[in-house]
Scaffold this motif. Structure first.
Motif, short mmCIF file in Angstrom:
data_model
loop_
_atom_site.label_atom_id
_atom_site.label_comp_id
_atom_site.label_asym_id
_atom_site.label_seq_id
_atom_site.Cartn_x
_atom_site.Cartn_y
_atom_site.Cartn_z
N VAL A 10 64.21 42.17 -10.86
CA VAL A 10 63.91 40.85 -10.30
C VAL A 10 62.68 40.26 -10.99
CG1 VAL A 10 63.19 39.59 -8.24
CG2 VAL A 10 64.97 41.34 -8.08
N LEU A 11 61.65 41.08 -11.17
CA LEU A 11 60.43 40.61 -11.83
C LEU A 11 60.75 40.12 -13.24
CD1 LEU A 11 57.27 40.59 -11.20
CD2 LEU A 11 57.18 42.51 -12.78
N LEU A 95 51.58 35.95 -16.17
CA LEU A 95 51.02 37.31 -16.15
C LEU A 95 51.78 38.24 -17.08
CD1 LEU A 95 50.39 37.62 -12.30
CD2 LEU A 95 48.67 37.28 -14.09
N GLN A 96 53.06 37.95 -17.31
CA GLN A 96 53.86 38.73 -18.26
C GLN A 96 53.70 38.23 -19.70
OE1 GLN A 96 54.65 41.59 -16.78
NE2 GLN A 96 56.87 41.51 -17.13
N LYS A 97 52.84 37.22 -19.86
CA LYS A 97 52.54 36.62 -21.18
C LYS A 97 53.78 35.97 -21.80
CE LYS A 97 48.73 39.85 -22.02
NZ LYS A 97 47.79 38.93 -21.35
N LYS A 98 54.65 35.44 -20.96
CA LYS A 98 55.80 34.67 -21.41
C LYS A 98 55.54 33.17 -21.33
CE LYS A 98 58.40 38.35 -21.95
NZ LYS A 98 58.86 38.79 -23.30
N ALA A 99 54.44 32.79 -20.70
CA ALA A 99 54.03 31.40 -20.58
C ALA A 99 52.51 31.38 -20.49
CB ALA A 99 54.65 30.76 -19.34
N TYR A 253 53.53 41.20 -6.31
CA TYR A 253 54.71 41.91 -6.81
C TYR A 253 54.63 42.16 -8.32
CZ TYR A 253 57.12 41.93 -2.37
OH TYR A 253 57.47 42.18 -1.07
N TRP A 254 53.92 41.28 -9.03
CA TRP A 254 53.70 41.57 -10.46
C TRP A 254 52.84 42.82 -10.60
CZ3 TRP A 254 49.03 41.84 -13.09
CH2 TRP A 254 49.14 42.05 -14.47
N TYR A 255 51.79 42.92 -9.82
CA TYR A 255 50.91 44.09 -9.87
C TYR A 255 51.69 45.37 -9.54
CZ TYR A 255 47.21 47.36 -8.60
OH TYR A 255 46.40 48.48 -8.51
N LEU A 256 52.56 45.29 -8.56
CA LEU A 256 53.30 46.48 -8.12
C LEU A 256 54.39 46.90 -9.09
CD1 LEU A 256 53.70 45.65 -4.31
CD2 LEU A 256 52.21 47.39 -5.32
N TYR A 257 55.08 45.94 -9.71
CA TYR A 257 56.30 46.28 -10.46
C TYR A 257 56.23 45.98 -11.95
CZ TYR A 257 58.29 46.76 -5.82
OH TYR A 257 58.54 47.16 -4.53
N ALA A 258 55.12 45.42 -12.45
CA ALA A 258 55.03 45.14 -13.88
C ALA A 258 55.18 46.41 -14.73
CB ALA A 258 53.71 44.43 -14.20
N PRO A 259 54.56 47.55 -14.36
CA PRO A 259 54.77 48.76 -15.17
C PRO A 259 56.23 49.19 -15.24
CG PRO A 259 52.87 49.03 -13.72
CD PRO A 259 53.58 47.78 -13.28
N GLN A 260 56.94 49.10 -14.13
CA GLN A 260 58.36 49.45 -14.13
C GLN A 260 59.17 48.46 -14.96
OE1 GLN A 260 59.93 50.15 -10.15
NE2 GLN A 260 57.90 50.78 -9.44
N ALA A 261 58.81 47.18 -14.87
CA ALA A 261 59.51 46.17 -15.66
C ALA A 261 59.30 46.40 -17.15
CB ALA A 261 59.02 44.77 -15.26
#
Length: 283
Positions: A10-11, A95-99, A253-261
């Motif tokens: 989802v992230l 935060l994902q550096k896509k924008a 949710y970015w903090y929680l799941y960014a490593p998994q993403a």
């Protein structure tokens, strides 16, 4: 095949969606934002009509009003439109550096303006072009607007946080589902909940408070609030919406799941590269 996307998926999808949103042209973004303002206005009008009548079943009425209001977010996400409160989740793409933060700010300004144009346009249409807000429905619309206009800054801000916390959770749940039925159900309950609990949504208020202000112009109506109260409400509710959506959903949710993403993205890249090597070997 799994029946739902994982939080990491989802992230990733929301990040890609945010990247797509900030890459749209000005005219595309503005038109889609105007549509979203109209759709939320439709939902707000429907909620007003549905809630008109007896007050003896207030709790059940609140649930009914919230239930019909959910059509607004469904119209935004399924056919497609640009809603300011939902676009608070573009922070994930940043935060994902896509924008970039600049792209996010530009999108928010255009979309907020477009939402306002759409909501105000519908308000004028319904007040002066139809009779759907005459009689008891009109009196309820004025009462709703006055209640919102008289909120103090702290009330407006905190209710704004609650509203968009739930709206963005509704969007998260829609991205979790893999079919249209699941997406609609995922959106329905959080939206119903925020309306039933009396939280404040900036785009809904772009319609609801101006409608009450326009209805107050009738000669036999005693004004219950001033035009300046509209601006005051929108400033504080919008600030709360940004906190609720960008921080309490997008940021957390970015903090929680960014490593998994990130692991998911690396794994997908490795699989694609592996498949490419196989194809070259076979050829």
């Amino acid at each position: 095949m799994p029946y739902m996307n994982s939080p990491a998926q989802v992230l990733t999808h929301l990040s890609a969606s945010g990247e797509k949103k900030v890459s749209r042209t000005f005219s595309q973004t503005l038109i889609l934002a105007i549509l979203a303002g109209v759709y939320i206005g439709f939902a707000s009008h429907l909620a007003t009509v549905a809630g008109t009548g007896t007050t003896e079943w207030t709790g059940a009425k609140n649930i009914l009003v919230g239930s019909v209001f959910s059509i607004g977010l469904i119209l935004v996400l399924i056919p497609g439109a640009e809603l300011f409160t939902g676009n608070n989740l573009i922070v994930i793409a940043v935060l994902q550096k896509k924008a970039t933060w600049h792209e996010l700010a530009k999108n928010w300004i255009i979309v907020y303006a477009g939402n306002l144009i759409g909501a105000l346009g519908l308000a004028f249409l319904l007040v002066f072009g139809t009779e759907s807000l005459s009689g008891e429905a009109g009196r309820r619309a004025i009462d709703i607007a006055a209640l919102k206009a008289h909120l103090n800054p702290l009330q407006a801000f905190t209710r704004g946080i609650g509203a968009n916390w739930l709206v963005c959770l509704a969007i998260w749940m829609a991205f979790t589902a893999q079919d249209i039925t699941g997406k609609i159900l995922g959106m329905f309950f959080p939206v119903m909940a925020f309306v039933a609990m009396g939280f404040e949504h900036s785009v809904a208020n772009m319609y609801m408070i101006p409608v009450g202000a326009l209805l107050q112009l009738q000669p036999d109506v005693i004004p219950l609030f001033a035009a300046g109260d509209i601006v005051k409400n929108l400033v504080w509710v919008t600030a709360g919406n940004i906190v609720g959506g960008s921080i309490f959903v997008g940021g957390i949710y970015w903090y929680l799941y960014a490593p998994q993403a990130q692991k998911l993205s690396v794994g997908e890249t490795n699989r694609n590269q592996g498949g490419g090597n196989e194809d070259r070997a076979i050829s």
